[in-house]
Design an enzyme around this catalytic site. Structure first.
Site, mmCIF file in Angstrom:
data_model
loop_
_atom_site.group_PDB
_atom_site.id
_atom_site.type_symbol
_atom_site.label_atom_id
_atom_site.label_comp_id
_atom_site.label_asym_id
_atom_site.label_seq_id
_atom_site.Cartn_x
_atom_site.Cartn_y
_atom_site.Cartn_z
ATOM 1 C CB THR A 172 -0.009 1.977 -5.052
ATOM 2 O OG1 THR A 172 1.286 2.334 -4.372
ATOM 3 C CG2 THR A 172 -0.660 3.422 -4.789
ATOM 4 N N GLY A 203 -3.069 6.416 9.773
ATOM 5 C CA GLY A 203 -3.416 5.381 8.831
ATOM 6 C C GLY A 203 -2.136 3.557 8.664
ATOM 7 C CB CYS A 214 3.861 1.838 -6.421
ATOM 8 S SG CYS A 214 3.558 0.250 -5.245
ATOM 9 C CB ALA A 237 -1.271 5.559 -7.497
ATOM 10 C CE LYS A 247 -5.104 0.075 1.197
ATOM 11 N NZ LYS A 247 -4.058 -0.129 0.405
ATOM 12 C CB THR A 300 -0.777 -0.153 1.516
ATOM 13 O OG1 THR A 300 -1.997 1.038 0.873
ATOM 14 C CG2 THR A 300 -0.265 0.224 2.352
ATOM 15 C CB SER A 322 5.353 -0.908 -2.013
ATOM 16 O OG SER A 322 3.628 -0.754 -2.253
#
Length: 179
Positions: free
Chosen positions: A169, A51, A166, A163, A39, A7, A130
């Site tokens: 994500t 979080g 990764c 995002a 999250k 995440t 990550s």
């Protein structure tokens, strides 16, 4: 059975406001298990945000323990974080939990790890997961070169960068704010 993991969670403290955001992807091995995981948790009547990254069940356990510590220490986030980190490091059950947390209030951001660390970033930006380093890099650049942006805008743009880079994500963000 493979664990659900991976995440990006990012917190930015800027101009008296803190924003904490995360993507919604949960991954099991090389498969997206769910795309809309929440999250970020709002605690203490909206005064504190938390979080998590890591194993979802482990993270929920930690957030519950963190809430207990907040209640025990009158909402003092730093004290609650330190006490949670102590327990996490010494308790046989908690020691096996695989997760990390970012907690935030209008005055501070903390990263809490299972190794007993409670870290307060010096620049008011914290990230885990990550895609955390991608988001952290983007947030640092925005805070330095675009100070006119709000904390929420910095979090959203930084999570977008993460995002885009990764594979663990996604672009389904949840962002909360405390002023």
């Amino acid at each position: 059975m493979e664990k659900i993991h991976a995440t990006t969670v990012l917190g930015v403290l800027h101009n008296g406001t803190v924003s904490l955001g995360a993507d919604g992807q949960a991954t099991m091995g090389n498969t997206v298990a769910k795309g809309n995981v929440k999250k970020i948790r709002v605690l203490q009547g909206g005064k504190i945000l938390a979080g998590f990254a890591g194993s979802t069940a482990d993270a929920f356990t930690l957030i519950e323990r963190f809430e207990e510590k907040l209640n025990a220490y009158g909402g003092n986030m730093k004290r609650a974080a330190i006490e949670l980190a102590k327990d996490w490091r010494t308790d046989r059950y908690l020691r096996k939990l695989e997760a990390m947390m970012i907690t935030a209030s209008k005055d501070e951001i903390l990263v809490i790890s299972g190794t007993g660390d409670v870290l307060e970033p010096e620049n008011g930006i914290a990230s885990i997961g990550s895609g955390g380093n991608f988001a952290l890099s983007a947030a640092q650049a925005l805070k330095k070169h675009a100070p006119h942006l709000t904390a929420e805008e910095m979090v959203r743009e930084s999570l977008t960068v993460a995002a885009d880079l990764c594979i663990y994500t996604n672009h389904n963000f949840m962002i909360e704010e405390v002023k």
